[in-house]
Design an enzyme around this catalytic site. Structure first.
Site, PDB file in Angstrom:
ATOM      1  CB  SER A 197      -0.980  -0.002   1.163  1.00 35.96           C
ATOM      2  OG  SER A 197      -0.292  -0.154   2.371  1.00 35.96           O
ATOM      3  CG  HIS A 231      -4.709  -1.486  -0.425  1.00 35.91           C
ATOM      4  ND1 HIS A 231      -5.185  -0.200  -0.289  1.00 35.91           N
ATOM      5  CD2 HIS A 231      -4.108  -1.789   0.738  1.00 35.91           C
ATOM      6  CE1 HIS A 231      -4.861   0.267   0.896  1.00 35.91           C
ATOM      7  NE2 HIS A 231      -4.215  -0.684   1.546  1.00 35.91           N
ATOM      8  CE  LYS A 260      -7.484  -1.629   2.962  1.00 33.94           C
ATOM      9  NZ  LYS A 260      -7.335  -0.661   4.042  1.00 33.94           N
TER      10      LYS A 260
HETATM   11  C1  LIG Z   1      -2.741  -5.154   3.042  1.00 30.17           C
HETATM   12  C2  LIG Z   1      -3.722  -4.724   4.080  1.00 30.17           C
HETATM   13  N1  LIG Z   1      -4.355  -5.645   4.815  1.00 30.17           N
HETATM   14  C3  LIG Z   1      -5.261  -5.302   5.743  1.00 30.17           C
HETATM   15  C4  LIG Z   1      -5.572  -4.001   5.991  1.00 30.17           C
HETATM   16  C5  LIG Z   1      -6.573  -3.668   7.034  1.00 30.17           C
HETATM   17  O1  LIG Z   1      -7.855  -3.601   6.476  1.00 30.17           O
HETATM   18  P1  LIG Z   1      -9.091  -3.258   7.418  1.00 30.17           P
HETATM   19  O2  LIG Z   1      -9.164  -1.771   7.494  1.00 30.17           O
HETATM   20  O3  LIG Z   1     -10.291  -3.910   6.816  1.00 30.17           O
HETATM   21  O4  LIG Z   1      -8.759  -3.833   8.753  1.00 30.17           O
HETATM   22  C6  LIG Z   1      -4.937  -2.996   5.265  1.00 30.17           C
HETATM   23  C7  LIG Z   1      -5.268  -1.575   5.528  1.00 30.17           C
HETATM   24  O5  LIG Z   1      -4.801  -0.655   5.013  1.00 30.17           O
HETATM   25  C8  LIG Z   1      -3.985  -3.362   4.287  1.00 30.17           C
HETATM   26  O6  LIG Z   1      -3.321  -2.435   3.589  1.00 30.17           O
END
Ligand SMILES: Cc1ncc(COP(=O)(O)O)c(C=O)c1O
Length: 416
Positions: A197, A231, A260
């Site tokens: 990200s 993402h 997201k």
């Molecule tokens: C690769 C990845 N996994 C998990 C998450 C967390 O997602 P959530 O907000 O649904 O907990 C993120 C959040 O940015 C992320 O970038």
């Protein structure tokens, strides 16, 4: 004595964090949203730092589905599912997620973070001393994996010998680790982000799957590929199916989020029914923690319907916006920090102070972006992370790029 000493230590720790300029707790307060803009202090800002890649967060049909779901099921879930029961909409959403990804079943969590914590723990280690699932696992993780994956491995409490980290997106290194551990473990779990990200780079799932298949027979219980595609689900690949669609490969387990691109809330895991059944028994943050509310589940279901029916059109708009942005950056002499083809587009600044300054000047111009500095990115790679959405208007993107170029130029000339 009470807690005086401990509170003093906490105060010192907060001071240390603040002095490094990395504190996060003074978050910006947003009063509301208007079209694709956030209202702050009564002024509209165009948002370039949201994961709402398809602009669905403010979609009227999703909001109205959420309202209907809340009326029907109440504002909160009441209790965990095995105690209070499962509402129809949670079940329907799980089936819709499984269908969307072409899998047998899916399971909802309150977030993707919570899914990663529990799922990795369950896969790495049986949940009780008498579990039939042994902890004789080697976990191999990309060095830049998301914090939720790192924590998931950490909470599983395995020894150092059971954890290996491969160099970021380096498939030779991944293969080396597997080769060197042949015969030492009963099973291997390879876990990775789908999109990283900070830079928007895409892990090549096909390469990972090919390596996993090559060495699968060397381990009694095989090699499992787990991809956190948070993402990418909804906004990547021709129809939004994420990394699998883009690379033409199939992970064993996919972790996704509805929070997201789907514009709703909650995390999920999808895969073969046997995995999902096992998680319903063993994943602590599923068994012992509330699910998302019925309203949230209804919003998620409507978002999935919209993406399934109109996803191609919305993705086309997103990709057009990404193209407008990238062309604007290049034609204005600015540099991108990666060749991402995802909605995450980092502008390379290369200096922490300049990054901070430009982010602040862009805010004055009415744009919300996030500066990312060392140690999150390597030294000299400080960037402005820009997140493009299908909801952006062409002129917003063009105005934003113009502002970036002007501030960069003036800073370089020493005017600002
Ligand atoms: C690769 C990845 N996994 C998990 C998450 C967390 O997602 P959530 O907000 O649904 O907990 C993120 C959040 O940015 C992320 O970038």
């Amino acid at each position: 004595m009470g807690l005086k000493k401990f509170k003093e230590i906490l105060g010192n720790e907060l001071g240390r964090i603040d002095s490094l300029g990395i504190s996060k707790r003074n978050e910006r307060v947003i009063e509301g949203f208007w079209e694709d803009g956030a209202i702050i202090g009564g002024r509209r800002y165009v948002v370039f730092n949201s994961n709402d890649y398809l602009g669905l967060r403010l979609n009227k049909k999703i909001i109205s589905a959420e309202e209907e779901g809340t009326k029907k099921y109440g504002a909160g879930p009441g209790a965990v599912r095995f105690i209070s029961g499962t509402t129809e909409v949670h079940k329907n959403l799980e089936l819709a997620i499984a269908k969307f990804h072409g899998r047998e079943d899916a399971i909802l969590f309150s977030s993707a973070f919570s899914a990663n914590l529990s799922v990795l723990h369950s896969l790495i280690k049986g949940q009780s001393v008498d579990s039939l699932v042994s902890s004789n696992t080697l976990v191999i993780s990309d060095e830049l994996n998301h914090r939720s994956i790192i924590e998931g491995i950490r909470v599983s409490g395995i020894s150092k010998l059971q954890k290996e980290v491969f160099s970021h997106m380096n498939y030779d290194d991944l293969e080396r680790i597997i080769r060197e551990n042949k015969g030492k473990f009963r099973r291997v779990i390879i876990v990775t982000d789908g999109i990283f990200s900070m830079l928007g780079e895409a892990q090549d799932i096909k390469k990972i799957k090919t390596i996993a298949e090559r060495y699968d027979d060397e381990f009694e219980e095989g090699i499992l590929v787990v991809v956190d595609d948070a993402h990418r689900v909804g906004c990547f690949g021709k129809t939004g199916r994420g990394c699998e669609e883009f690379f033409g490969a199939r992970a064993d387990i996919i972790i996704g989020t509805l929070g997201k691109a789907f514009g709703a809330d909650g995390g999920y895991v999808t895969g073969d029914k046997i995995f999902i059944d096992y998680f319903r028994e063993s994943a602590a943050s599923y068994v012992y923690s509330n699910p998302i509310s019925g309203g949230n589940a209804s919003a998620g279901l409507e978002a999935l319907r919209i993406i399934s029916e109109e996803g191609v059109k919305i993705l086309k708009k997103l990709n057009e916006n990404i193209k407008i942005f990238k062309e604007g950056i290049v034609s204005n002499g600015l540099k991108l920090a990666s060749d991402s083809n995802h909605a995450i587009q980092p502008i390379l600044i290369g200096d922490p102070e300049k990054t901070k300054k430009i982010v602040s000047l862009l805010f004055d111009d009415g744009f919300l972006v996030t500066g990312i500095n060392y140690p999150i990115v390597p030294k000299g790679c400080d960037e402005i992370r820009v997140q493009i959405s299908a909801a952006h208007k062409k002129e917003d993107i063009e105005n934003f790029v113009d502002s970036c170029e002007r501030h960069m130029r003036e800073i370089q000339m020493g005017i600002k």
